[in-house]
Design a protein around this motif. Sequence first.
Motif, PDB file in Angstrom:
ATOM      1  N   LEU A 182       0.879  -1.213  -0.119  1.00  0.00           N
ATOM      2  CA  LEU A 182       0.138  -0.004  -0.030  1.00  0.00           C
ATOM      3  C   LEU A 182       0.912   1.382   0.002  1.00  0.00           C
ATOM      4  O   LEU A 182       0.639   2.223  -0.785  1.00  0.00           O
ATOM      5  N   SER A 204      -9.745   4.915  -2.567  1.00  0.00           N
ATOM      6  CA  SER A 204     -10.108   5.623  -1.875  1.00  0.00           C
ATOM      7  C   SER A 204      -9.293   7.199  -2.086  1.00  0.00           C
ATOM      8  O   SER A 204      -9.823   8.233  -1.817  1.00  0.00           O
ATOM      9  N   HIS A 205      -7.993   7.115  -2.886  1.00  0.00           N
ATOM     10  CA  HIS A 205      -7.195   7.868  -3.405  1.00  0.00           C
ATOM     11  C   HIS A 205      -6.951   8.108  -4.547  1.00  0.00           C
ATOM     12  O   HIS A 205      -6.817   9.113  -4.963  1.00  0.00           O
ATOM     13  N   GLU A 245      -9.324  -1.365  -1.377  1.00  0.00           N
ATOM     14  CA  GLU A 245      -9.971  -0.430  -0.689  1.00  0.00           C
ATOM     15  C   GLU A 245      -9.594   0.884  -0.463  1.00  0.00           C
ATOM     16  O   GLU A 245     -10.026   2.035  -0.866  1.00  0.00           O
ATOM     17  N   LYS A 246      -8.157   0.751   0.069  1.00  0.00           N
ATOM     18  CA  LYS A 246      -7.436   1.917   0.576  1.00  0.00           C
ATOM     19  C   LYS A 246      -6.999   2.833  -0.855  1.00  0.00           C
ATOM     20  O   LYS A 246      -6.937   4.126  -0.715  1.00  0.00           O
ATOM     21  N   ARG A 303      -8.502  -5.066   1.470  1.00  0.00           N
ATOM     22  CA  ARG A 303      -8.373  -3.903   2.218  1.00  0.00           C
ATOM     23  C   ARG A 303      -7.440  -2.820   1.433  1.00  0.00           C
ATOM     24  O   ARG A 303      -7.795  -1.730   1.531  1.00  0.00           O
TER      25      ARG A 303
END
Length: 228
Positions: A39, A70-71, A66-67, A63
Amino acid sequence: MGRILLVEDERHDSASLLLGHLLGAGHEIERIGDGEAALERILGEPPALTLLDVVPPRIDGIRVLEKVRSHCNHPIIMLTGRSHEADRLLALDMGADDYVCKPFSPREVVARIQTVLRRHSQWRDSVARPSTAVRFDDPRGNACLEGQALTLTRRELLLLRALSRDPGRVFTRSKLLEAAFPEAFDVNERAVDGHIKNLRKKLAAAVPSHEWIRSVYGVGFSFAERPA
């Protein structure tokens, strides 16, 4: 071609075979076995595309997906042993560009990578990259935010230039250090934080209705446009 990030916990013969095909197609390969490290790399120094397993340690692939989503719209193909329809639908619904189950055909994966990279290239070409909210109006570099004049120091101006040139991209402190202190060789990366803090205050004073610079914990900062 570009750098491909392969994120998986274990080394498999199928992955080794895939690496040979990717190298043959002209890609550079980087392997990371940890979701948290992956990440940080994706957001800080994004590769051309990420091949992401669902089950790397510390942070699972869903996860991580998803992270990242979001960016940014970074290209991600899930490459995993989970073949249940529910797993595929979840990943695709959360924004994965493709979902490939093991065992797989390396040639097919290379073809899918090319398709995803081509689609993202077409998308980038159709989207205005620089911020539409920030303008640098004269040779001295005076800046305006949504028509409001900004009084910035040279360092703040250089930081704003770097961040607003690519909205949504997460810049590491080291990248921002290079942008704002191009002539300095002995400045700590944490020096960026103080200038970002002051820049945020000035942007908020000019247009207080939006958070323009966002922090990504452990990675760096990004410039956030208003939602369309």
